[in-house]
Design a protein around this motif. Sequence first.
Motif, short mmCIF file in Angstrom:
data_model
loop_
_atom_site.label_atom_id
_atom_site.label_comp_id
_atom_site.label_asym_id
_atom_site.label_seq_id
_atom_site.Cartn_x
_atom_site.Cartn_y
_atom_site.Cartn_z
N VAL A 163 0.85 -1.19 0.00
CA VAL A 163 0.00 0.00 0.00
C VAL A 163 0.89 1.25 0.00
CG1 VAL A 163 -1.78 1.27 1.24
CG2 VAL A 163 -1.82 -1.24 1.22
N ALA A 164 0.55 2.21 -0.87
CA ALA A 164 1.28 3.48 -0.93
C ALA A 164 0.82 4.36 0.24
CB ALA A 164 1.03 4.17 -2.24
N ILE A 165 1.77 4.87 1.02
CA ILE A 165 1.49 5.64 2.23
C ILE A 165 2.05 7.06 2.09
CG2 ILE A 165 1.89 5.78 4.72
CD1 ILE A 165 0.04 3.55 3.90
N ASP A 166 1.26 8.03 2.54
CA ASP A 166 1.73 9.41 2.64
C ASP A 166 2.53 9.50 3.92
OD1 ASP A 166 2.14 12.13 2.99
OD2 ASP A 166 0.15 12.66 2.22
N THR A 167 3.84 9.69 3.83
CA THR A 167 4.71 9.67 5.00
C THR A 167 4.42 10.82 5.96
OG1 THR A 167 6.40 10.91 3.78
CG2 THR A 167 6.56 8.49 3.76
N ARG A 168 3.69 11.82 5.50
CA ARG A 168 3.42 12.96 6.36
C ARG A 168 2.36 12.65 7.41
NH1 ARG A 168 2.20 17.08 1.55
NH2 ARG A 168 1.26 15.12 0.80
N ASN A 169 1.49 11.70 7.13
CA ASN A 169 0.44 11.41 8.10
C ASN A 169 0.12 9.92 8.24
OD1 ASN A 169 -0.91 10.89 5.70
ND2 ASN A 169 -2.15 12.76 5.80
N ALA B 89 -1.90 7.03 0.29
CA ALA B 89 -1.51 8.09 -0.67
C ALA B 89 -2.26 7.91 -1.98
CB ALA B 89 -0.01 8.04 -0.91
N ARG B 90 -2.81 9.01 -2.44
CA ARG B 90 -3.44 8.98 -3.76
C ARG B 90 -2.39 9.17 -4.84
NH1 ARG B 90 -8.95 9.59 -2.99
NH2 ARG B 90 -9.59 10.46 -0.98
N LEU B 91 -2.80 8.96 -6.07
CA LEU B 91 -1.87 9.14 -7.19
C LEU B 91 -1.38 10.57 -7.29
CD1 LEU B 91 -3.66 6.98 -9.91
CD2 LEU B 91 -1.65 6.39 -8.55
N THR B 92 -2.15 11.51 -6.70
CA THR B 92 -1.78 12.92 -6.80
C THR B 92 -0.75 13.33 -5.76
OG1 THR B 92 -3.68 13.46 -5.38
CG2 THR B 92 -4.01 13.55 -7.79
N CYS B 93 -0.39 12.38 -4.83
CA CYS B 93 0.60 12.72 -3.79
C CYS B 93 1.97 12.93 -4.42
CB CYS B 93 0.67 11.62 -2.75
SG CYS B 93 -0.62 11.73 -1.50
N PRO B 94 2.70 13.96 -3.94
CA PRO B 94 4.07 14.15 -4.42
C PRO B 94 4.92 12.92 -4.11
CG PRO B 94 3.29 16.09 -3.25
CD PRO B 94 2.28 15.02 -3.03
N ALA B 95 5.73 12.48 -5.06
CA ALA B 95 6.50 11.25 -4.94
C ALA B 95 7.40 11.25 -3.73
CB ALA B 95 7.30 11.04 -6.22
N GLU B 96 7.94 12.46 -3.35
CA GLU B 96 8.88 12.47 -2.23
C GLU B 96 8.21 12.14 -0.90
OE1 GLU B 96 7.88 16.90 -2.99
OE2 GLU B 96 8.08 15.00 -4.11
N PHE B 97 6.87 12.19 -0.87
CA PHE B 97 6.15 11.89 0.39
C PHE B 97 5.47 10.51 0.35
CE2 PHE B 97 5.79 16.62 0.12
CZ PHE B 97 6.74 16.89 1.10
N GLY C 77 -8.12 5.53 6.03
CA GLY C 77 -8.40 6.80 5.37
C GLY C 77 -7.36 7.17 4.33
N TRP C 78 -7.79 8.13 3.46
CA TRP C 78 -6.90 8.64 2.43
C TRP C 78 -6.33 9.98 2.88
CZ3 TRP C 78 -5.70 5.76 -1.80
CH2 TRP C 78 -6.51 4.64 -2.05
N SER C 79 -5.10 10.21 2.54
CA SER C 79 -4.44 11.46 2.96
C SER C 79 -5.05 12.65 2.23
CB SER C 79 -2.94 11.40 2.66
OG SER C 79 -2.35 12.66 2.92
N PRO C 80 -5.55 13.63 2.99
CA PRO C 80 -6.09 14.83 2.32
C PRO C 80 -4.98 15.72 1.76
CG PRO C 80 -6.17 15.09 4.69
CD PRO C 80 -5.68 13.70 4.44
N LEU C 81 -3.73 15.49 2.17
CA LEU C 81 -2.64 16.33 1.70
C LEU C 81 -2.31 16.08 0.23
CD1 LEU C 81 -0.20 16.11 4.75
CD2 LEU C 81 -1.92 17.86 4.24
N CYS C 82 -2.73 14.91 -0.21
CA CYS C 82 -2.42 14.58 -1.60
C CYS C 82 -3.13 15.54 -2.58
CB CYS C 82 -2.81 13.14 -1.92
SG CYS C 82 -1.83 11.95 -0.97
N ASP C 83 -4.19 16.17 -2.10
CA ASP C 83 -4.92 17.11 -2.94
C ASP C 83 -4.52 18.55 -2.65
OD1 ASP C 83 -6.33 15.05 -4.16
OD2 ASP C 83 -7.82 15.03 -2.55
#
Length: 822
Positions: free
Chosen positions: A675-681, A685-693, A721-727
Amino acid sequence: MMEHTDTTKKVARRRRSRRSRRRQLGFGLVALAAALLTWVVAVPFPAEELSPEPVTSTMIVDREERPLRELLSDGEGRSRWLSLEEISPHAQAATIHAEDKRFYEHLGFDPIAIGRSAVYNIQRRRLVTGASTLTQQTVKRIKYADQPRTLRRKVMELIWAVRLERSLDKDAILAQYLNRVPYGNQLFGIEAAARMYFGKPASQLSLAEAALLAGLPQAPSALNPYRNLEGARARQRQILAAMLERGAIGQAEHDRAAQEPLVIRPRRGSVEAPHLTDRVMEELRGRRPAVVRTTLDLNLQRGVEGIVESWIARVERRGVSQGAVVVLDTQSGEVLAWVGSRDYWDREALGGNDGVVALRQPGSTLKPFAYGLYLESGGTAADPIADLPTQFPEGTGVYVPMNFNHRFHGPVSVRDALGSSLNVPAVAVTAEVGAQSLLSRLRRAGLETLTQDAEYYGLGFVLGDGEVRLVDLAAAYAALGRLGEWRPWRTLAAVDGAPWRAQDAPARRGFERDVAYTLLDMLSDDDARLVGFGANGPLALPYRVAAKTGTSTNFRDNWAVGVTPEYTVAVWVGNFDGSPMNRVSGVTGAAPMLRAVFQQLYPEAAGPADVPWFERPAEVGSHEVCALSGQPAGPSCPGVRVELFHQRRRGASGAPDAGGHRGEGPERCEVHQAVAIDTRNGLRARLTCPAEFVETHVFHQVPPAWEEWALEQGLELPPRGWSPLCDGGAVEALAVETRPRIVHPLPGDVFILDPEGRPEDQQLALRAHLEGVEGPLTWFVGGEPVGRAAAPFTLYWPLRRGTHRSGVGRGEVEREVEIEVR
């Protein structure tokens, strides 16, 4: 002169009258003699009284014709009926010279001998000796065996002897005599005597042996070879001398016989395999054949009897008094050993009871048949089943099974669930396939003592809530060893030389070949037993044996059954009075006996190659699967194993359809997911998340019912849940439940106490869930605290009857449910 003439006439008339009377008397006597002779010779000897049946005892022998037990004849003696051709000529000749040297010359009685005997008896003024011929002695055995010796009886013996001579020829009369005459020690007939005293058939008697036996009927008690062998030898020498004097034998023959050493075999009064021979007597249903050959192996029987005695002696201090074992030939169903108790003759311990056919609760030994139905419905040995606290609706309440060790093991494969004999998965499988289906299949497998309906037994049926017989259970397992074909067990091989054809049920199929083979493979898997029993248990043999143990409620019975292609062994341990043992289970009580019996069956076996195993059916293949999910292994699976499948499958099955059939499962493991994870939270991670996160982690995507177990095991569950930061938005606060949630019990649950169960074993698991909290929660019953538990917040509370409010909270009740205990 006239007077003289009259006198002369009178004298003449008197003389004529006397002569007339004498003639009349003579005619009368002749007529009487003729009538008497007619009566004697005209009345035939009753043919039915010459039948061998009343004097023939029944010898029960093992498969190699070694004696097991002799059932006495109607005359309470041991006997075998032979034709004259089957009796040694030495025995025939010795008997004639010992008892009736003019046998082939007289008509049933010997006038010379009668005259000699009469003079002898008159001289002594009492009846000392008789002059009975062999024919008369045969009549005595047939008609007057139990009557006192009187003159009237002797006369009747003579009459019936004449009748017998007119009915049979001399050889037939000699055969009747040799088959009926007593030889002491309850032996009737020369065959029984030859086998008892010399261990050989009458056809093989030497002259010396025949002469000794020929002398015994004269005084069977006084010349008893076991008490007075010298007296019997003295009588033997007299007979040999008479035969020499009369020219029946030569000098050299006489000398050899007189000098021949005679070895009398020890008295054989013991009964081998008493429980089995009791059963054989019942199966004969009143018939009295001469020889009944059973399927038993006497050497194996004695070895198994020793195993039962020695093992029960070792565990006796733990409240165990009895054990039973039956060994079948797996392919034929023939009984090879049948030990019904520790000691058949021990009345105090109820040793006459037969544990092989006693009705007892079988414990977990029925589980393989439930799993067989599960495999039939499309399930696989790789399917994971939750061994977790589970409530099964039943009747007016719920059924909550517990494992033997009161522990739960989370999701386990069908293979491990069966190998480790876990209760919760077995009940889950039974609930899916249906208790009625299981009951029907068990009856088809020969367990016909399960006479109640499925509703009576309930789901606990699979854990042994019924009564079966050990021998029927062995036959059901032997059917697995025939790859699914059931046939009846049997104890009889032949009766009087003719093969025994019992009116048994015909063979029938219980499971398909692939299902039976898979069950056998699972039951022989030492690794599958690790979860429940650990390594190096009593079932861990150096070769493969498909084995299962079982323990009934309160340790009243325990069982072990094992199968190879050659042998099926079933063991029961317990007490005939139904009293419980001191925590003796199938693993600690019956399994060591099972192991010892297989070691006797395979004394030289040291590895898998030394004992045959079942040939895998063509329709069974093997594939690599994920160790947890049982699904085809994917790149993220941390552990894999090889499992057996029907050729149409490659991994665990899917969920059952409306008809209860399980179809194909997923093509790749769905539990271990990257699973792709947004490291910030830490959210997805959605496809729109910046790759570095974005980082990819492997998580355990388990069913909701497994989540608590997964957390206890430290497994990472994927974020929901999905990371809202990705948007590009701000981090949103997630709604978190602030009150604990009660996972078990649920509102309205009804629990039923087992009246036979121990109170300390009947506890309710109180479970709660509270995200983000590790500190302890307090459990309450009826508003009163009963204990505290840290994450995962589980506490066991002893059940007691009544309606109760069960609550949980941090120091006070924050959440509460109401339950009922009956």
